[in-house]
Design a protein around this motif. Structure first.
Motif, PDB file in Angstrom:
ATOM      1  N   HIS A 129       0.838  -1.198   0.000  1.00 46.28           N
ATOM      2  CA  HIS A 129       0.000   0.000   0.000  1.00 46.28           C
ATOM      3  C   HIS A 129       0.872   1.247   0.000  1.00 46.28           C
ATOM      4  CE1 HIS A 129      -2.506   3.194   1.766  1.00 46.28           C
ATOM      5  NE2 HIS A 129      -3.541   2.534   1.300  1.00 46.28           N
ATOM      6  N   ASN A 130       0.596   2.149  -0.912  1.00 45.09           N
ATOM      7  CA  ASN A 130       1.283   3.439  -0.954  1.00 45.09           C
ATOM      8  C   ASN A 130       0.309   4.477  -1.470  1.00 45.09           C
ATOM      9  OD1 ASN A 130       2.903   5.654  -2.405  1.00 45.09           O
ATOM     10  ND2 ASN A 130       4.480   4.622  -1.203  1.00 45.09           N
ATOM     11  N   GLY A 131       0.184   5.579  -0.728  1.00 40.80           N
ATOM     12  CA  GLY A 131      -0.828   6.581  -1.044  1.00 40.80           C
ATOM     13  C   GLY A 131      -0.751   7.129  -2.447  1.00 40.80           C
ATOM     14  N   ASN A 132       0.467   7.292  -2.976  1.00 38.89           N
ATOM     15  CA  ASN A 132       0.628   7.847  -4.315  1.00 38.89           C
ATOM     16  C   ASN A 132       0.156   6.886  -5.410  1.00 38.89           C
ATOM     17  OD1 ASN A 132       1.746  10.137  -3.233  1.00 38.89           O
ATOM     18  ND2 ASN A 132       3.848   9.523  -3.595  1.00 38.89           N
ATOM     19  N   LYS A 133       0.074   5.613  -5.076  1.00 36.91           N
ATOM     20  CA  LYS A 133      -0.225   4.603  -6.082  1.00 36.91           C
ATOM     21  C   LYS A 133      -1.680   4.134  -6.069  1.00 36.91           C
ATOM     22  CE  LYS A 133       4.482   2.687  -5.915  1.00 36.91           C
ATOM     23  NZ  LYS A 133       5.282   1.470  -5.697  1.00 36.91           N
ATOM     24  N   VAL A 134      -2.349   4.276  -4.935  1.00 30.62           N
ATOM     25  CA  VAL A 134      -3.652   3.649  -4.773  1.00 30.62           C
ATOM     26  C   VAL A 134      -4.668   4.172  -5.777  1.00 30.62           C
ATOM     27  CG1 VAL A 134      -5.582   3.284  -3.178  1.00 30.62           C
ATOM     28  CG2 VAL A 134      -3.226   3.104  -2.359  1.00 30.62           C
ATOM     29  N   ASP A 135      -4.682   5.477  -6.042  1.00 26.87           N
ATOM     30  CA  ASP A 135      -5.637   6.033  -7.006  1.00 26.87           C
ATOM     31  C   ASP A 135      -5.471   5.380  -8.376  1.00 26.87           C
ATOM     32  OD1 ASP A 135      -6.914   7.764  -5.251  1.00 26.87           O
ATOM     33  OD2 ASP A 135      -5.488   9.387  -5.614  1.00 26.87           O
ATOM     34  N   LYS A 136      -4.237   5.141  -8.787  1.00 23.12           N
ATOM     35  CA  LYS A 136      -3.997   4.514 -10.085  1.00 23.12           C
ATOM     36  C   LYS A 136      -4.467   3.060 -10.081  1.00 23.12           C
ATOM     37  CE  LYS A 136       0.016   7.470 -10.964  1.00 23.12           C
ATOM     38  NZ  LYS A 136       1.477   7.520 -11.129  1.00 23.12           N
ATOM     39  N   LEU A 137      -4.232   2.367  -8.984  1.00 19.49           N
ATOM     40  CA  LEU A 137      -4.661   0.974  -8.898  1.00 19.49           C
ATOM     41  C   LEU A 137      -6.183   0.865  -8.890  1.00 19.49           C
ATOM     42  CD1 LEU A 137      -2.043  -0.277  -6.283  1.00 19.49           C
ATOM     43  CD2 LEU A 137      -2.058  -0.714  -8.739  1.00 19.49           C
ATOM     44  N   ILE A 138      -6.847   1.822  -8.246  1.00 20.64           N
ATOM     45  CA  ILE A 138      -8.318   1.843  -8.262  1.00 20.64           C
ATOM     46  C   ILE A 138      -8.821   2.041  -9.683  1.00 20.64           C
ATOM     47  CG2 ILE A 138     -10.343   3.160  -7.529  1.00 20.64           C
ATOM     48  CD1 ILE A 138      -8.908   3.691  -4.884  1.00 20.64           C
ATOM     49  N   ALA A 139      -8.196   2.955 -10.418  1.00 24.59           N
ATOM     50  CA  ALA A 139      -8.605   3.204 -11.802  1.00 24.59           C
ATOM     51  C   ALA A 139      -8.412   1.951 -12.663  1.00 24.59           C
ATOM     52  CB  ALA A 139      -7.822   4.372 -12.377  1.00 24.59           C
ATOM     53  N   LEU A 140      -7.311   1.238 -12.462  1.00 31.82           N
ATOM     54  CA  LEU A 140      -7.083   0.009 -13.217  1.00 31.82           C
ATOM     55  C   LEU A 140      -8.097  -1.066 -12.846  1.00 31.82           C
ATOM     56  CD1 LEU A 140      -3.179  -0.252 -13.075  1.00 31.82           C
ATOM     57  CD2 LEU A 140      -4.560   0.249 -15.090  1.00 31.82           C
ATOM     58  N   LYS A 141      -8.415  -1.161 -11.550  1.00 27.75           N
ATOM     59  CA  LYS A 141      -9.394  -2.161 -11.115  1.00 27.75           C
ATOM     60  C   LYS A 141     -10.777  -1.838 -11.673  1.00 27.75           C
ATOM     61  CE  LYS A 141     -10.032  -5.954  -8.784  1.00 27.75           C
ATOM     62  NZ  LYS A 141      -9.371  -7.199  -9.193  1.00 27.75           N
ATOM     63  N   ASP A 142     -11.136  -0.569 -11.689  1.00 29.57           N
ATOM     64  CA  ASP A 142     -12.428  -0.168 -12.254  1.00 29.57           C
ATOM     65  C   ASP A 142     -12.487  -0.468 -13.749  1.00 29.57           C
ATOM     66  OD1 ASP A 142     -13.270   0.691  -9.806  1.00 29.57           O
ATOM     67  OD2 ASP A 142     -13.020   2.830 -10.212  1.00 29.57           O
ATOM     68  N   GLU A 143     -11.381  -0.285 -14.424  1.00 31.50           N
ATOM     69  CA  GLU A 143     -11.348  -0.468 -15.882  1.00 31.50           C
ATOM     70  C   GLU A 143     -11.343  -1.942 -16.284  1.00 31.50           C
ATOM     71  OE1 GLU A 143     -11.578   0.539 -19.700  1.00 31.50           O
ATOM     72  OE2 GLU A 143     -11.343   2.125 -18.186  1.00 31.50           O
ATOM     73  N   PHE A 144     -10.539  -2.739 -15.591  1.00 30.73           N
ATOM     74  CA  PHE A 144     -10.332  -4.119 -16.040  1.00 30.73           C
ATOM     75  C   PHE A 144     -10.964  -5.163 -15.124  1.00 30.73           C
ATOM     76  CE2 PHE A 144      -6.743  -1.654 -17.795  1.00 30.73           C
ATOM     77  CZ  PHE A 144      -7.003  -1.853 -19.145  1.00 30.73           C
ATOM     78  N   LYS A 145     -11.448  -4.743 -13.977  1.00 25.88           N
ATOM     79  CA  LYS A 145     -12.210  -5.599 -13.066  1.00 25.88           C
ATOM     80  C   LYS A 145     -11.464  -6.904 -12.779  1.00 25.88           C
ATOM     81  CE  LYS A 145     -16.550  -3.389 -14.227  1.00 25.88           C
ATOM     82  NZ  LYS A 145     -15.899  -2.245 -14.916  1.00 25.88           N
ATOM     83  N   ASP A 146     -12.108  -8.067 -12.992  1.00 25.81           N
ATOM     84  CA  ASP A 146     -11.488  -9.337 -12.614  1.00 25.81           C
ATOM     85  C   ASP A 146     -10.298  -9.706 -13.499  1.00 25.81           C
ATOM     86  OD1 ASP A 146     -13.299  -9.593 -10.586  1.00 25.81           O
ATOM     87  OD2 ASP A 146     -14.649 -10.933 -11.685  1.00 25.81           O
ATOM     88  N   GLU A 147     -10.141  -8.999 -14.629  1.00 22.86           N
ATOM     89  CA  GLU A 147      -8.984  -9.247 -15.480  1.00 22.86           C
ATOM     90  C   GLU A 147      -7.696  -8.715 -14.858  1.00 22.86           C
ATOM     91  OE1 GLU A 147      -8.902 -10.877 -18.589  1.00 22.86           O
ATOM     92  OE2 GLU A 147     -10.849 -11.504 -17.792  1.00 22.86           O
TER      93      GLU A 147
END
Length: 368
Positions: free
Chosen positions: A199-217
């Protein structure tokens, strides 16, 4: 047989023989447990701001200096044992951080060649790097880039007055190379995209965006606080939450996941393109996945893996998402496999753990 202290790279292991070197470590944790830890906590009512004392001495040269100048009995006991054990060694490498006061390095450890590692830059450069630099004979760095238009090599030369320095790629533990690698190793993969990181604050927003975009992929793993739910409680602070529990992985599962992954996503701590060359940048191609990584200043990421040949690089998250979509199309899979294969071959040719370790240790002997 040359005797080397390689602090905090291999953990608190028994001495390890690699080539002509006998490699040792040092367990500083044993000095900061139980009653000793509690007795130390009262020493730094200034500046600590919630850090426990063990964290304090690893994080800031000011606190190491305070321990030394007050002659804290536990710190001085640790230093006595450190000097007794290592005063006749050939080389001392303080890699992830240095906790030995410069006066001790100069006055009591004059025989060994002393090498200081710069690994968390630019963030720790002025707190646990430069203040110690005068007492070391040489340096190494893991990030070829440093800040804006300045490389790490040039910066270290300026700060140290031209002391020897070298680049040591951050591949601190052996990887398992699969046997009999064929083209199927790169093509027969079912996981589209993965990221393994803490977990790193600078990275979490990007990981959320990737999870929203690609979901279970998109498979996301790491050691995240609150049993992996720290992304969810961001909502309490008015931030976009991660509606997903992030679980840790065993070394075995980590290896199997990377072997099954088509594209391994990577990013560094800085929102700006400062540093490059974190461990994940090597782990992804080491396992035959195509590396998709953020760029660095002066294009020094290209020193590690060639762009569009051994890895792919992005400047923005939107660009990264577009690249994932592009390489996920069946008609572009052969191109992905070719880049992954060449990145894999580059890793095992230039960055394999033992080869890099021996190259680095050979260098430390020459700067004596």
């Amino acid at each position: 047989m040359k005797k080397i202290l390689l602090f905090n790279v291999l953990g608190n292991t028994e001495p390890l023989v690699v080539g002509d070197y006998e490699i040792h470590s040092f367990d500083y944790n044993s000095f900061f447990s139980g009653k000793e830890k509690r007795s130390l906590s009262s020493l730094f009512t200034w500046g600590v701001n919630g850090y426990n004392i063990k964290r304090s001495i690893t994080a800031n040269a000011l606190w190491v200096d305070e321990l030394y100048r007050t002659r804290n009995p536990i710190y001085m006991k640790m230093m006595d044992e450190f000097v007794e054990k290592f005063e006749n060694f050939d080389v001392l490498v303080m890699s992830s951080f240095n906790f030995v006061h410069p006066d001790i390095l100069k006055q009591r450890l004059s025989k060994p060649t002393k090498v200081l590692g710069f690994i968390d830059d630019p963030y720790s450069t002025y707190s646990r790097g430069i203040p110690y630099l005068w007492a070391f004979d040489a340096t190494f760095y893991i990030s070829p880039s440093y800040f804006n238009s300045v490389s790490m090599r040039q910066s270290l030369s300026d700060w140290s007055g031209g002391k020897p320095t070298t680049w040591w790629p951050l591949v601190p533990r052996p990887h398992t190379k699969p046997d009999n690698v064929t083209d199927d190793f790169f093509s027969n993969r079912t996981t589209s995209l993965c990221y393994i990181g803490n977990h790193n604050g600078n990275k979490v927003d990007k990981l959320i965006a990737l999870k929203d975009e690609f979901k279970d992929e998109f498979k996301l793993h790491g050691r995240w606080p609150l049993k992996g739910y720290s992304g969810l409680i961001r909502a309490l602070d008015g931030k976009r939450p991660l509606l997903h529990r992030v679980t840790s992985v065993t070394n075995e599962y980590r290896r199997e996941l990377y072997w099954d992954t088509k594209i391994g996503f990577n990013m560094h701590v800085s929102n700006e393109a400062f540093e490059t060359g974190n461990m994940r940048m090597y782990e992804v191609p080491a396992h035959g996945a195509m590396l998709l990584c953020d760029k660095a200043n002066l294009n020094l990421h290209e020193q590690i893996f060639l762009p569009d040949v051994e890895a792919c690089y992005y400047e923005s998250l939107d660009e990264a998402i577009d690249m994932v979509k592009y390489f996920s199309k069946p008609e572009n899979d052969a191109q992905r496999c070719q880049i992954a294969k060449q990145g894999f071959e580059r890793f095992w040719k230039d960055y394999e753990w033992e080869r890099n370790l021996l190259k680095f240790l050979d260098w430390t002997i020459t700067v004596a």
